[in-house]
Design an enzyme around this catalytic site. Structure first.
Site, short mmCIF file in Angstrom:
data_model
loop_
_atom_site.label_atom_id
_atom_site.label_comp_id
_atom_site.label_asym_id
_atom_site.label_seq_id
_atom_site.Cartn_x
_atom_site.Cartn_y
_atom_site.Cartn_z
CG ASP A 227 -0.32 -0.48 2.48
OD1 ASP A 227 0.79 -0.93 2.41
OD2 ASP A 227 -1.12 -0.64 3.57
CG ASP A 251 -2.23 -7.28 -12.70
OD1 ASP A 251 -1.81 -6.91 -14.27
OD2 ASP A 251 -3.41 -7.30 -12.45
CG ASP A 255 -2.13 -1.76 -15.32
OD1 ASP A 255 -1.50 -2.60 -15.71
OD2 ASP A 255 -3.55 -1.75 -15.63
C1 IPM Z 1 -1.75 -8.78 -17.48
C2 IPM Z 1 -3.23 -9.02 -17.18
C3 IPM Z 1 -3.49 -10.70 -16.50
C4 IPM Z 1 -2.85 -10.57 -15.46
C5 IPM Z 1 -5.10 -10.79 -16.84
C6 IPM Z 1 -5.60 -10.59 -18.13
C7 IPM Z 1 -5.13 -12.32 -16.17
O1 IPM Z 1 -3.76 -8.18 -16.08
O2 IPM Z 1 -0.94 -9.34 -17.85
O3 IPM Z 1 -1.34 -7.64 -16.61
O4 IPM Z 1 -3.46 -9.91 -14.46
O5 IPM Z 1 -1.60 -11.17 -15.27
MN MN Z 2 -2.59 -6.34 -15.68
#
Ligand code: IPM
Ligand code: MN
Ligand code: NAD
Length: 360
Positions: A227, A251, A255
């Site tokens: 966090d 993941d 992002d």
């Molecule tokens: C990624 C995607 C995948 C993940 C999904 C589509 C399952 O978000 O490659 O980042 O969570 O790994």
């Molecule tokens: Mn992802």
């Protein structure tokens, strides 16, 4: 993996769904141009796996796919999987997660590098402040698929999803992150977990991190709970060079990293096993909101092809590709998400032309 420097590199390509089918042809265009400029041979085989195929005949990942990739290919390039017509994401689970697990691609490396100060939403930041490699554990954790339903569909339903952390799995990803830092002259590794709440699984991460960090005394190692880490990435990304974390947190962190450098249209990734066939894919998904409209930014996929070049022993081609991308951003030869006016194919054409010129 490498047979001889003269024999063509055999690349398996899975464009997949949505914008995967738009950005991968551009990545191949640029890859072919870079290979030609470098006098390299390449043999590309395309596989039509994804939602269309699944809806047509039920195929996701054919049973012989894993052996075939190991035997017959030097690398795999994948677009994205996900389609609103398949709410279960069966094809994504079988093909993408399936290949990560079955090929044992335990390191998901996701570089987030700010190529141009204009692209970050943060004030006064340049590439020297935002140059983070997220190293995500890629074969276990909450993605292991261990769990189930009890009394599904009733008011008494129980749904479980087990967080699987193995000694081998945690040790090898932490070691991979330190080795990567050492190899590329990166001075800092930050391990992130949630050991304050996940007292068993992430206690293992804590213990192995303490053990392994001692073997890399020249690297400054630190720990942050996830966090706080995500908050710190936004507040002051210059603190981070390599971040290593579990599957789910990686993941999310990748992002966030994409958001810091101009969005998901830009970030590449490699699903890597250091001594086996690996799979390269952009971080973004199939983007149903823009699919089929020529709006997708091909740069994430193009840089992904560049990462693949490095992995198959083509470092000059990788540099050429990165140079072309930097030039495109500098000269505003980009898609709408970056403020440009080009369509996906036009952006790919420009990069393919640039990549054959003198590398910048
Ligand atoms: C990624 C995607 C995948 C993940 C999904 C589509 C399952 O978000 O490659 O980042 O969570 O790994
Ligand atoms: Mn992802
Ligand atoms: P997404 O990455 O597809 O899109 C998120 C946002 O970013 C959207 O607004 C989209 O338009 C934008 N975007 C993404 N890539 C872009 C690009 N190249 N150029 C310009 N804009 C871009 O994430 P989502 O919307 O959460 O997921 C859509 C589908 O993709 C879901 O089915 C999801 O499961 C799947 N998915 C697959 C992968 C993968 O295959 N590796 C990764 C993430 C999501």
């Amino acid at each position: 993996m490498e047979s001889s420097s003269a024999s063509p590199k055999r690349i398996a390509v899975i464009p997949g769904d949505g914008i995967g089918k738009e950005v991968i042809p551009e990545a191949i265009k640029v890859l072919r141009a870079a290979a030609e400029a470098g006098g390299r041979q390449i043999a590309i085989t395309e596989f039509d796996w994804g939602a269309d195929r699944f809806l047509r005949d039920g195929t996701t990942l054919p049973p012989d796919a894993v052996d075939m990739f190991r035997r017959e290919y030097d690398s795999i390039l994948l677009g994205a999987l996900g389609d609103p017509r398949v709410p279960s994401n069966q094809q994504g689970a079988d093909i993408l997660i399936g290949l990560r697990f079955k090929l044992d691609l335990y390191a998901n490396v996701r570089p987030c590098v700010l190529f141009d100060a204009r692209l970050t939403p943060l004030k006064g930041r340049t590439e020297k402040d935002i140059n983070i490699w997220v190293v995500r554990e890629n074969t276990e954790g909450l993605y292991a698929g261990v769990g189930g339903f009890f009394k599904k569909g009733t008011a008494d339903e129980v749904a479980t999803q087990l967080d699987v952390n193995t000694h081998k799995g945690v040790e090898r990803i932490i070691r991979y992150a330190f080795d990567l830092a050492r190899k590329h002259g990166r001075k800092r590794v930050c391990m992130s977990d949630k050991a304050n709440a996940l007292a068993y699984g992430h206690d293992l991460w804590q213990r192995l991190f303490k053990k392994i960090r001692a073997e890399y005394p020249e690297i400054e190692s630190s720990h942050m709970y996830i966090d706080n880490l995500l908050m710190q990435m936004v507040r002051d990304p210059s603190q981070f060079e390599v971040i290593v974390t579990c599957n789910m947190f990686g993941d999310i962190a990748s992002d966030v990293g994409a958001g810091l450098i101009g969005g998901l249209g830009l970030t590449p990734s490699g699903n890597i096993h250091p001594s086996k066939v690996s799979l390269f894919e952009p971080v973004h998904g199939s983007a149903p909101d823009i699919a089929g409209k020529g709006l997708a930014n091909p740069i994430g996929a193009v840089l992904t092809a560049g990462m693949m070049c490095d992995a198959i022993g083509w470092p000059d081609e990788a540099r050429r590709i990165e140079g072309a991308v930097r030039a495109a951003i500098r000269e505003d030869r980009t898609t709408k998400d970056l403020g440009g006016t080009l369509r996906t194919t036009e952006a790919g054409d420009w990069l393919a032309e640039k990549v054959v010129g003198p590398s910048s």
